[in-house]
Write an enzyme that holds these catalytic residues in place. Structure first.
Site, PDB file in Angstrom:
ATOM      1  N   HIS A  99      37.625 -11.796   1.097  1.00 13.06           N
ATOM      2  CA  HIS A  99      37.788 -10.207   1.411  1.00 13.06           C
ATOM      3  C   HIS A  99      38.985  -9.811   2.347  1.00 13.06           C
ATOM      4  CE1 HIS A  99      35.735  -6.559  -0.079  1.00 13.06           C
ATOM      5  NE2 HIS A  99      37.004  -6.334  -0.400  1.00 13.06           N
ATOM      6  N   ASP A 122      30.595  -3.512  -2.478  1.00  7.61           N
ATOM      7  CA  ASP A 122      30.325  -4.758  -1.616  1.00  7.61           C
ATOM      8  C   ASP A 122      28.936  -4.535  -1.058  1.00  7.61           C
ATOM      9  OD1 ASP A 122      30.390  -6.856   0.351  1.00  7.61           O
ATOM     10  OD2 ASP A 122      32.608  -6.296   0.682  1.00  7.61           O
ATOM     11  N   HIS A 124      28.627  -5.730   1.935  1.00  6.91           N
ATOM     12  CA  HIS A 124      28.819  -5.560   3.275  1.00  6.91           C
ATOM     13  C   HIS A 124      29.916  -4.446   3.665  1.00  6.91           C
ATOM     14  CE1 HIS A 124      27.934  -9.797   2.415  1.00  6.91           C
ATOM     15  NE2 HIS A 124      27.236  -9.807   3.192  1.00  6.91           N
ATOM     16  N   ASP A 126      32.322  -4.641   5.927  1.00  4.74           N
ATOM     17  CA  ASP A 126      33.647  -5.377   6.491  1.00  4.74           C
ATOM     18  C   ASP A 126      34.222  -4.261   7.295  1.00  4.74           C
ATOM     19  OD1 ASP A 126      33.156  -7.161   4.673  1.00  4.74           O
ATOM     20  OD2 ASP A 126      34.294  -6.808   3.097  1.00  4.74           O
ATOM     21  N   HIS A 139      37.162 -11.956   7.328  1.00  2.41           N
ATOM     22  CA  HIS A 139      36.776 -11.305   5.784  1.00  2.41           C
ATOM     23  C   HIS A 139      35.547 -10.136   6.042  1.00  2.41           C
ATOM     24  CE1 HIS A 139      32.956 -13.808   4.301  1.00  2.41           C
ATOM     25  NE2 HIS A 139      32.826 -13.403   5.657  1.00  2.41           N
ATOM     26  N   ASP A 226      34.028  -6.834  -4.249  1.00  2.36           N
ATOM     27  CA  ASP A 226      33.369  -8.114  -3.906  1.00  2.36           C
ATOM     28  C   ASP A 226      32.261  -8.483  -4.612  1.00  2.36           C
ATOM     29  OD1 ASP A 226      32.088 -10.072  -2.536  1.00  2.36           O
ATOM     30  OD2 ASP A 226      32.725  -9.414  -0.604  1.00  2.36           O
ATOM     31  N   ASP A 228      30.005 -10.262  -4.280  1.00  2.00           N
ATOM     32  CA  ASP A 228      28.602 -10.118  -3.613  1.00  2.00           C
ATOM     33  C   ASP A 228      27.996  -9.101  -3.650  1.00  2.00           C
ATOM     34  OD1 ASP A 228      29.380  -8.908  -0.962  1.00  2.00           O
ATOM     35  OD2 ASP A 228      29.720 -10.620  -0.159  1.00  2.00           O
ATOM     36  N   GLU A 271      36.171 -12.877  -3.376  1.00  2.00           N
ATOM     37  CA  GLU A 271      34.976 -13.724  -3.163  1.00  2.00           C
ATOM     38  C   GLU A 271      34.275 -14.516  -4.015  1.00  2.00           C
ATOM     39  OE1 GLU A 271      34.166 -14.406  -0.018  1.00  2.00           O
ATOM     40  OE2 GLU A 271      35.098 -12.887   1.130  1.00  2.00           O
TER      41      GLU A 271
END
Length: 299
Positions: A99, A122, A124, A126, A139, A226, A228, A271
């Site tokens: 990412h 996402d 996360h 980030d 990332h 992303d 994830d 990712e």
């Protein structure tokens, strides 16, 4: 959305510690990304991959910013590439890679919009910087850098900063945030739909609110997806999986609603790690979601 679409791959694995995510662009191409988008009606130009160093160039650098020089160089190259795609009136679709590539994508896209919006799909945020990151993995920093927070070499990609205003960002699917990220979100009132809100409100309402929120304040919207963000059951081939994520069907609904809104002006899918995957399942999920984002319909 433009009917011309340009794909660029970024085989980057330097933003994190688990090898294999540099093969993500190849995995998505193998899952027939180009053919699927052509069937929808797009004229697709696959521009290949930008060059990325595959060695650690920063062995003696500070551990809070792993591979800073190599990542910055690739991000600058990607920013120029995205800029050129938009200049020729084509839609930039970037395939990652980890990412950290979003630093370059947003730097290129932001040159063409006064108030660029961002949907950060996402698990996360980030939103770490070199001062808050527990790992030093870049990332986990691209959204912060794009907002103007962090090391000058990251925030300065493209020659200007910030690329995005905090009030123009919507994070969807968050369920793993570090303390520094939580503080930045609160301090700058960044709009976040955690899994709690998605479970409680439902994806339809989350996307309705997101679209209405961004439509009134932006002149273009970048989607940074992303894999994830999805639950590991549906997308196992990611480097930082977090249980309890967005479902496959909820993700299709989100993409379908974005297609109907006609808000999205650039996008990236990141990712995908084939080494950690099950028979290219995650790449196939990514390509299926691309189909929905670009208007694919059953009937």
């Amino acid at each position: 959305m433009r009917k011309k679409l340009s794909i660029v791959g970024v085989p980057m694995d330097l933003g994190q510690m688990r090898r294999g995510v540099d093969m993500g662009p190849s995995a998505m191409r193998y899952a027939d990304a180009v053919k699927r988008l052509e069937r929808i009606g797009y004229v697709v130009e696959d521009m290949g991959d930008i060059p990325v160093a595959h060695i650690n160039e920063d062995k003696n650098a500070q551990p809070s910013l792993r591979n800073l020089k190599a990542i910055t160089k690739a991000a600058s190259h990607l920013a120029d590439c995205v800029d050129s795609i938009i200049k020729k009136d084509s839609f930039p679709l970037v395939l990652g890679g980890d990412h950290s590539i979003a630093i370059g994508t947003l730097a290129g896209a932001a040159k063409h919009f006064h108030d660029l919006g961002v949907i950060w799909y996402d698990a996360h945020g980030d939103l770490n910087t070199d001062e808050t990151s527990p790992s030093g993995n870049i990332h986990g920093m691209p959204l912060a850098a794009s907002l103007g927070f962090g090391h000058p070499e990251l925030t300065g990609v493209g020659g200007f900063h910030p690329k995005v205003k905090p009030e123009n960002v919507v994070i969807i699917g968050a369920r793993d945030l570090d303390q520094g990220e939580r503080e930045l979100i609160r301090e700058h009132s960044i709009k976040v739909y955690t899994m709690h809100e998605i479970d409680r409100l439902g994806m339809t309402r989350v996307m309705e609110e997101t679209i209405a929120y961004l439509k009134e304040r932006t002149d273009g919207v970048h989607l940074s997806l992303d894999l994830d963000g999805l639950d590991p059951h549906d997308a196992p081939g990611v480097g930082t999986p977090v249980l309890g994520g967005i479902s496959y069907r909820e993700s299709h609904l989100a993409m379908e609603m974005l297609a109907e809104s006609e808000l999205i002006t650039s996008a990236e899918f990141v990712e995908v790690n084939p080494i950690l995957d099950e028979k290219n399942k995650t790449a196939e999920v990514a390509v299926a979601l691309m189909g929905s984002l670009f208007g694919e319909k059953l009937l």
